[in-house]
Every structure is written in C-alpha cells, then in structure tokens.
Design a protein around this motif. Structure first.
Motif, PDB file in Angstrom:
ATOM      1  N   SER A  63       0.812  -1.220   0.000  1.00 16.30           N
ATOM      2  CA  SER A  63       0.000   0.000   0.000  1.00 16.30           C
ATOM      3  C   SER A  63       0.845   1.269   0.000  1.00 16.30           C
ATOM      4  N   ALA A  64       2.115   1.136   0.377  1.00  9.71           N
ATOM      5  CA  ALA A  64       2.992   2.301   0.471  1.00  9.71           C
ATOM      6  C   ALA A  64       3.940   2.441  -0.714  1.00  9.71           C
ATOM      7  N   LYS A  65       4.144   1.372  -1.438  1.00  7.97           N
ATOM      8  CA  LYS A  65       5.106   1.395  -2.543  1.00  7.97           C
ATOM      9  C   LYS A  65       4.710   2.428  -3.593  1.00  7.97           C
ATOM     10  N   GLY A  66       5.691   3.239  -3.989  1.00 12.11           N
ATOM     11  CA  GLY A  66       5.448   4.236  -5.009  1.00 12.11           C
ATOM     12  C   GLY A  66       4.896   5.551  -4.498  1.00 12.11           C
ATOM     13  N   ARG A  67       4.393   5.557  -3.265  1.00 13.52           N
ATOM     14  CA  ARG A  67       3.833   6.794  -2.706  1.00 13.52           C
ATOM     15  C   ARG A  67       4.566   7.262  -1.458  1.00 13.52           C
ATOM     16  N   PHE A  68       5.048   6.325  -0.661  1.00 11.24           N
ATOM     17  CA  PHE A  68       5.720   6.673   0.594  1.00 11.24           C
ATOM     18  C   PHE A  68       7.213   6.398   0.467  1.00 11.24           C
ATOM     19  N   THR A  69       8.001   7.194   1.171  1.00 10.07           N
ATOM     20  CA  THR A  69       9.445   6.995   1.211  1.00 10.07           C
ATOM     21  C   THR A  69       9.916   7.113   2.651  1.00 10.07           C
ATOM     22  N   ILE A  70      10.615   6.082   3.127  1.00 11.97           N
ATOM     23  CA  ILE A  70      11.193   6.124   4.462  1.00 11.97           C
ATOM     24  C   ILE A  70      12.666   6.471   4.330  1.00 11.97           C
ATOM     25  N   SER A  71      13.144   7.317   5.195  1.00  6.54           N
ATOM     26  CA  SER A  71      14.546   7.718   5.162  1.00  6.54           C
ATOM     27  C   SER A  71      14.982   8.061   6.581  1.00  6.54           C
ATOM     28  N   ARG A  72      16.284   8.246   6.733  1.00  8.22           N
ATOM     29  CA  ARG A  72      16.779   8.561   8.063  1.00  8.22           C
ATOM     30  C   ARG A  72      17.753   9.725   7.991  1.00  8.22           C
ATOM     31  N   ASP A  73      17.898  10.397   9.102  1.00  9.07           N
ATOM     32  CA  ASP A  73      18.834  11.480   9.237  1.00  9.07           C
ATOM     33  C   ASP A  73      20.170  10.886   9.668  1.00  9.07           C
ATOM     34  N   LYS A  74      21.181  10.935   8.816  1.00 11.28           N
ATOM     35  CA  LYS A  74      22.469  10.297   9.105  1.00 11.28           C
ATOM     36  C   LYS A  74      23.234  10.994  10.217  1.00 11.28           C
ATOM     37  N   LEU A  75      22.815  12.174  10.537  1.00 10.84           N
ATOM     38  CA  LEU A  75      23.509  12.931  11.573  1.00 10.84           C
ATOM     39  C   LEU A  75      22.927  12.679  12.955  1.00 10.84           C
ATOM     40  N   GLY A  76      21.765  12.000  12.985  1.00  5.92           N
ATOM     41  CA  GLY A  76      21.126  11.856  14.280  1.00  5.92           C
ATOM     42  C   GLY A  76      20.369  10.563  14.388  1.00  5.92           C
ATOM     43  N   LEU A  81       9.013   9.688   7.248  1.00  5.74           N
ATOM     44  CA  LEU A  81       8.128   9.016   6.312  1.00  5.74           C
ATOM     45  C   LEU A  81       7.493  10.091   5.440  1.00  5.74           C
ATOM     46  N   GLN A  82       7.964  10.182   4.206  1.00  4.38           N
ATOM     47  CA  GLN A  82       7.387  11.115   3.252  1.00  4.38           C
ATOM     48  C   GLN A  82       6.219  10.437   2.572  1.00  4.38           C
ATOM     49  N   MET A  83       5.050  11.012   2.710  1.00  5.26           N
ATOM     50  CA  MET A  83       3.836  10.412   2.158  1.00  5.26           C
ATOM     51  C   MET A  83       3.275  11.338   1.085  1.00  5.26           C
ATOM     52  N   ASN A  84       3.191  10.840  -0.125  1.00  2.00           N
ATOM     53  CA  ASN A  84       2.658  11.605  -1.249  1.00  2.00           C
ATOM     54  C   ASN A  84       1.368  10.967  -1.754  1.00  2.00           C
ATOM     55  N   SER A  85       0.615  11.741  -2.510  1.00  2.38           N
ATOM     56  CA  SER A  85      -0.629  11.250  -3.105  1.00  2.38           C
ATOM     57  C   SER A  85      -1.505  10.551  -2.072  1.00  2.38           C
ATOM     58  N   LEU A  86      -1.714  11.218  -0.964  1.00  3.46           N
ATOM     59  CA  LEU A  86      -2.456  10.609   0.133  1.00  3.46           C
ATOM     60  C   LEU A  86      -3.913  10.345  -0.252  1.00  3.46           C
ATOM     61  N   LYS A  87      -4.428   9.249   0.278  1.00  2.00           N
ATOM     62  CA  LYS A  87      -5.793   8.820   0.010  1.00  2.00           C
ATOM     63  C   LYS A  87      -6.572   8.774   1.323  1.00  2.00           C
ATOM     64  N   ASP A  88      -7.891   8.721   1.200  1.00  2.00           N
ATOM     65  CA  ASP A  88      -8.720   8.604   2.400  1.00  2.00           C
ATOM     66  C   ASP A  88      -8.315   7.379   3.230  1.00  2.00           C
ATOM     67  N   ASP A  89      -7.953   6.288   2.538  1.00  4.60           N
ATOM     68  CA  ASP A  89      -7.592   5.039   3.223  1.00  4.60           C
ATOM     69  C   ASP A  89      -6.304   5.156   4.035  1.00  4.60           C
ATOM     70  N   ASP A  90      -5.554   6.220   3.826  1.00  7.87           N
ATOM     71  CA  ASP A  90      -4.324   6.414   4.600  1.00  7.87           C
ATOM     72  C   ASP A  90      -4.609   7.010   5.971  1.00  7.87           C
ATOM     73  N   THR A  91      -5.857   7.373   6.227  1.00  9.16           N
ATOM     74  CA  THR A  91      -6.220   7.918   7.530  1.00  9.16           C
ATOM     75  C   THR A  91      -5.980   6.883   8.619  1.00  9.16           C
ATOM     76  N   ALA A  92      -5.167   7.250   9.604  1.00  9.31           N
ATOM     77  CA  ALA A  92      -4.800   6.318  10.675  1.00  9.31           C
ATOM     78  C   ALA A  92      -3.927   7.041  11.684  1.00  9.31           C
ATOM     79  N   VAL A  93      -3.703   6.371  12.790  1.00  5.87           N
ATOM     80  CA  VAL A  93      -2.654   6.802  13.697  1.00  5.87           C
ATOM     81  C   VAL A  93      -1.378   6.109  13.249  1.00  5.87           C
ATOM     82  N   TYR A  94      -0.332   6.879  13.040  1.00  2.00           N
ATOM     83  CA  TYR A  94       0.935   6.341  12.568  1.00  2.00           C
ATOM     84  C   TYR A  94       1.897   6.233  13.747  1.00  2.00           C
ATOM     85  N   PHE A  95       2.472   5.043  13.900  1.00  2.00           N
ATOM     86  CA  PHE A  95       3.376   4.756  14.996  1.00  2.00           C
ATOM     87  C   PHE A  95       4.781   4.496  14.476  1.00  2.00           C
ATOM     88  N   CYS A  96       5.740   4.943  15.222  1.00  2.00           N
ATOM     89  CA  CYS A  96       7.143   4.666  14.963  1.00  2.00           C
ATOM     90  C   CYS A  96       7.573   3.523  15.879  1.00  2.00           C
TER      91      CYS A  96
END
Length: 119
Positions: A63-76, A81-96
């Motif tokens: 569900s995330a492929k092609g729309r979301f990108t996970i990355s990290r800060d190398k300094l810290g 989580l960069q989320m593009n083209s968001l849809k109604d179905d993406d509505t949720a509580v997001y946990f790390c």
C-alpha cells in the motif's frame, strides 16, 4: 530503553503530501532498524515501511510502494516518512517503532501521530 517521539501528523486533503518524523532518544546505539506502522479505526495495526539503520535498506508494504518513502537522518536518530498522493484510506494513527539487533519483534514504540485525509 529507547524513547520514540513522532511528529508531523495532521489533516490534509486527498492528493496532498505529508512528512512524518520520529526521533529516537535513550539507548539508541543498539538500534538496528526503525519502522512506521499505522492503525486505522476498527482495524489492526499494520506495517507501512522500515529501514535498517546502518545499511539504509528499506522495505515497504504494498500500500505504500510508489507513494511513501522512508529515510533517516544520518547525523542523528531521526527517521522520516514522506507520504505523497495521500488517500482517504491512509487515515490512521501512525506509529514509529525500533528494533534491536537479533530481535524478532519491534522492541520500542512511540505514542503515535494522527493523520487524517479528508476532503
């Protein structure tokens, strides 16, 4: 112990973008991987994306492929989580979550940040 704090959630319209952040503190030297999960109302928590800390290897739910990108800060100790083209179905509580090396499960969790996609 590792403490995780998410930020960046909010109310957006379908098609919009949003970037979530998760900052880890505490005993972060033993962090092996970090991930994002989400839980929509009435549904079980589901995996969204993960990144292996030292290798930057990533994995995504279909569900995330092609729309979301996970990355990290190398300094810290921050994962994004960069989320593009968001849809109604993406509505949720997001946990790390974070995982220690050789752990079969995710060891530490944040409190979550609400993402609402609605017109």
């Amino acid at each position: 112990q590792v403490q995780l704090r998410e930020s960046g959630g909010g109310l957006v319209q379908p098609g919009d973008s949003l970037r979530l952040s998760c900052t880890a503190s505490g005993s972060t030297a033993y962090n092996y991987a970090m991930a994002w999960f989400r839980q929509a109302p009435g549904k079980e928590r589901e995996f969204v994306a993960a990144i292996v800390w030292n290798q930057s290897t990533t994995r995504y739910a279909d569900s995330a492929k092609g729309r979301f990108t996970i990355s990290r800060d190398k300094l810290g100790n921050t994962v994004f989580l960069q989320m593009n083209s968001l849809k109604d179905d993406d509505t949720a509580v997001y946990f790390c979550a974070s995982k220690l090396r050789n752990s079969e499960s995710w060891n530490f969790w944040g409190q979550g940040t609400q993402v609402t996609v609605s017109s």
